[in-house]
Scaffold this motif. Structure first.
Motif, PDB file in Angstrom:
ATOM      1  N   ILE A 234       2.103 -23.321   6.983  1.00 24.12           N
ATOM      2  CA  ILE A 234       1.086 -22.441   7.384  1.00 24.12           C
ATOM      3  C   ILE A 234       0.428 -21.879   6.031  1.00 24.12           C
ATOM      4  O   ILE A 234       0.664 -20.654   5.641  1.00 24.12           O
TER       5      ILE A 234
ATOM      6  N   ASN B  84       5.599 -19.015  -0.957  1.00 22.34           N
ATOM      7  CA  ASN B  84       5.866 -17.681  -0.394  1.00 22.34           C
ATOM      8  C   ASN B  84       5.208 -17.662   1.079  1.00 22.34           C
ATOM      9  O   ASN B  84       5.128 -16.894   1.804  1.00 22.34           O
ATOM     10  N   ARG B  85       4.723 -19.089   1.547  1.00 19.31           N
ATOM     11  CA  ARG B  85       4.229 -19.205   2.937  1.00 19.31           C
ATOM     12  C   ARG B  85       5.305 -19.798   3.669  1.00 19.31           C
ATOM     13  O   ARG B  85       6.243 -20.363   3.008  1.00 19.31           O
ATOM     14  N   TRP B  86       5.140 -19.705   5.122  1.00 16.48           N
ATOM     15  CA  TRP B  86       6.020 -20.458   5.998  1.00 16.48           C
ATOM     16  C   TRP B  86       5.525 -21.797   6.335  1.00 16.48           C
ATOM     17  O   TRP B  86       4.508 -22.124   6.451  1.00 16.48           O
TER      18      TRP B  86
ATOM     19  N   ILE C 161       6.860 -24.334   9.297  1.00 19.60           N
ATOM     20  CA  ILE C 161       7.516 -24.760  10.449  1.00 19.60           C
ATOM     21  C   ILE C 161       7.682 -26.033  10.791  1.00 19.60           C
ATOM     22  O   ILE C 161       7.101 -26.971  10.577  1.00 19.60           O
TER      23      ILE C 161
ATOM     24  N   GLU D 298      11.086 -22.590   8.748  1.00 17.33           N
ATOM     25  CA  GLU D 298      11.543 -22.025   9.983  1.00 17.33           C
ATOM     26  C   GLU D 298      11.879 -23.374  10.915  1.00 17.33           C
ATOM     27  O   GLU D 298      10.723 -24.162  10.745  1.00 17.33           O
TER      28      GLU D 298
ATOM     29  N   MET E  82      11.795 -24.676  14.928  1.00 13.95           N
ATOM     30  CA  MET E  82      11.054 -24.034  16.018  1.00 13.95           C
ATOM     31  C   MET E  82      10.698 -25.277  17.029  1.00 13.95           C
ATOM     32  O   MET E  82      10.846 -26.556  16.767  1.00 13.95           O
TER      33      MET E  82
ATOM     34  N   HIS F  61       6.873 -23.999  21.399  1.00 13.01           N
ATOM     35  CA  HIS F  61       6.753 -22.481  21.110  1.00 13.01           C
ATOM     36  C   HIS F  61       6.015 -22.427  19.842  1.00 13.01           C
ATOM     37  O   HIS F  61       5.059 -21.285  19.679  1.00 13.01           O
TER      38      HIS F  61
ATOM     39  N   LEU G  60       2.336 -22.100  20.753  1.00 15.04           N
ATOM     40  CA  LEU G  60       2.104 -21.003  21.489  1.00 15.04           C
ATOM     41  C   LEU G  60       1.695 -19.940  20.439  1.00 15.04           C
ATOM     42  O   LEU G  60       0.734 -19.227  20.059  1.00 15.04           O
ATOM     43  N   VAL G  61       2.663 -20.047  19.264  1.00 19.09           N
ATOM     44  CA  VAL G  61       2.670 -19.012  18.367  1.00 19.09           C
ATOM     45  C   VAL G  61       1.426 -19.268  17.384  1.00 19.09           C
ATOM     46  O   VAL G  61       0.696 -18.454  17.050  1.00 19.09           O
TER      47      VAL G  61
ATOM     48  N   VAL H 262       5.217 -14.380  22.479  1.00 20.19           N
ATOM     49  CA  VAL H 262       5.238 -14.451  21.129  1.00 20.19           C
ATOM     50  C   VAL H 262       5.401 -13.230  20.462  1.00 20.19           C
ATOM     51  O   VAL H 262       4.729 -12.084  21.126  1.00 20.19           O
TER      52      VAL H 262
ATOM     53  N   LYS I 283       4.735 -13.009  10.505  1.00 16.15           N
ATOM     54  CA  LYS I 283       5.194 -13.930   9.974  1.00 16.15           C
ATOM     55  C   LYS I 283       4.162 -15.162   9.454  1.00 16.15           C
ATOM     56  O   LYS I 283       4.127 -15.809   8.450  1.00 16.15           O
ATOM     57  N   TYR I 284       3.686 -15.459  10.691  1.00 21.43           N
ATOM     58  CA  TYR I 284       2.677 -16.755  10.715  1.00 21.43           C
ATOM     59  C   TYR I 284       1.048 -16.130  10.278  1.00 21.43           C
ATOM     60  O   TYR I 284       0.341 -17.157  10.885  1.00 21.43           O
TER      61      TYR I 284
ATOM     62  N   ALA J 260      -0.931 -16.007   8.044  1.00 17.49           N
ATOM     63  CA  ALA J 260      -1.613 -16.558   7.053  1.00 17.49           C
ATOM     64  C   ALA J 260      -2.356 -17.817   7.737  1.00 17.49           C
ATOM     65  O   ALA J 260      -3.516 -18.273   6.983  1.00 17.49           O
ATOM     66  N   GLY J 261      -2.066 -18.181   8.839  1.00 10.89           N
ATOM     67  CA  GLY J 261      -2.954 -19.116   9.683  1.00 10.89           C
ATOM     68  C   GLY J 261      -4.543 -18.531   9.949  1.00 10.89           C
ATOM     69  O   GLY J 261      -5.183 -19.393  10.456  1.00 10.89           O
TER      70      GLY J 261
END
Lengths: 307, 307
Positions: free
Chosen positions: A125, A143-145, A147, A174, A176, A180, A183-184, B209, B216-217, B219-220
């Protein structure tokens, strides 16, 4: 950092591919980066920028002998690429991608992955509104996530290896479910991009307000929207074509909420407006506290030299 | 810079009022700043920050003897303030405001302006998402536009004086009809804020969600929207209550365009999506070229220490 993969293939050398090259070199995560881009112009540019140790005009040639293959092309192109490289993938290799949609990518890629190759879909992300081989930088993932959406048969040890790779690139990881994830991301990324594109289009098409006025007075808020609306149009076309259901669901919610707001404006219902506006601050505070946004006003852009 | 007004009254000491204080002091544009804020807490804070040479607990007291009176309170409060200060305004003084709406402000303020006082409505297109007396800074107006909407009977010399004042604050000045201002700002500022508030609300209300995932996400793309959605809720409630027709007109366009986009997604019409997405880049380029936006990726926020 020690070498994590002897040979890494980057299929696609745009913003994400080139950023991966920079961070892998900085952290010395591999001994050899094999790069592929579809266009000759991108290959030439990638060569000049030193993004890869070997450059290949076909994806099939680039993945040969690679221990880690990272697909960094728009999600609409992944099926064809997977079909092309499938027969060349090295047994035991990890195959991953960086696509913004995971369900459709699994649907398109999985059938082409030979036995013995570990396909573990992924999605960092992270990004900017810029694209192309010159837009990448080593700190993009910091420092970004990221998935990962492993398949039911993904080997746990291989997922761990890929997780460690992304951590070495600076990311938090993360795990997942693909559905999901879609959707997120539909709400945290896809809907905002759609809304931004739409706002820019609406503004551009007015008769009573000229484009030059929109540009001149954009500091009133509009300019913020133009950033993500300047993102790569092919990448985003593919996202919407491949995450249709989740995006339509979020869009339905958005329009419903917007109708309520519109009604409050029409009927002069200040209380409803205030209540809704007052909630938004706490979410931004949480995003800043989570390290996902700068605390500086105006994104810190006022501190930069302008125009 | 030489003194332009002997005594300036700032009615309201939030982001705009405090920024005006800083820039007037830096440029030495006045000998005396008289400040007023409604709440005792703000007055105390303004005193500690040195925002004014004299602080007054009533607006009526603050405007006495002032050559320039600048109303920096939410537009919904302007009518009552004008009624209070009207009898105290000095003959020959210039009265102006900084409200984001001009038609309604003229409607509410004009009846209270005594003969001999020059009421010239204004609107600096500058701000951040922060508010309150500590949020101001002298550079806020630098290279931004300030729109003045003089009345048919405004004396040209007085408009020139106010124009020179804003230029001394760093702004470019444009003269506009009030109705046109309200239409231009509806698209460049009011609609973007409404859309941002709405996007944040939609995201916060999902069941599938969680808010923590949204954070958390973010930054997208979502985090960009939270900036303007963190703006002062009272100020923005008043904007929407007072620029209803223009906002509803823009909202109608926006929803129409969004429906077309939604249809393209539903039917998998990639061509329409691409065509629309591809247009947006040129507008951002023009905004950057016009000096209204930083050319740095991600608003330059990646260059800042984070989290």
């Amino acid at each position: 950092m020690t070498v994590m993969f002897e040979r890494v293939a980057l299929i696609g050398l745009g913003l994400i591919g080139s950023s991966l090259s920079h961070v892998m070199r900085r952290e010395r995560l591999t001994r050899h980066i094999a790069g592929h881009a579809r266009s000759a112009a991108t290959l030439t540019q990638a060569g000049a920028l030193g993004l890869a140790d070997s450059l290949h005009s076909t994806a099939a040639a680039a993945v040969r002998d690679a221990d880690l293959v990272i697909l960094c092309v728009p999600v609409g192109a992944l099926g064809a690429v997977a079909q092309e490289i499938g027969p060349q993938l090295k047994p035991g290799a990890i195959l991953t991608d960086v696509g913004s949609v995971k369900g459709a990518v699994i649907r398109d890629v999985r059938p082409h992955v030979p036995e013995g190759v570990h396909f573990i879909p992924g999605h960092p992300i992270a990004g900017t509104e810029q694209s192309g081989p010159a837009s990448g930088f080593a700190e993009l993932f910091q420092n970004r996530w990221c998935i990962l959406t492993p398949l039911p048969d993904s080997a746990a040890a291989m997922v761990k290896r890929l997780e460690a790779f992304w951590q070495a690139c600076g990311s938090n990881v993360e795990i997942m479910e693909p559905e999901h994830h879609d959707l997120v991301l539909a709400i945290t990324s896809h809907l905002p991009h759609l809304i931004a594109y739409n706002t820019v289009a609406t503004a551009a098409d007015l008769e009573k307000v000229t484009n030059s006025e929109v540009i001149k007075y954009s500091a009133g808020g509009f300019r913020d929207f133009t950033r993500i609306a300047a993102s790569d149009p092919v990448m985003w076309r593919d996202v919407f074509l491949n995450n249709r259901d989740a995006v339509l669901e979020m869009l339905g919610r958005f329009s419903e909420d917007l109708s309520a707001l519109q009604r409050a404006i029409r009927w002069g219902d200040g209380e409803t407006l205030y209540r809704l506006f007052d909630r938004a601050r706490s979410i931004r505070k949480s995003i800043i506290a989570a390290g996902q946004e700068t605390p500086l006003p105006n994104f810190g852009r006022n501190q930069k030299p302008e125009g």
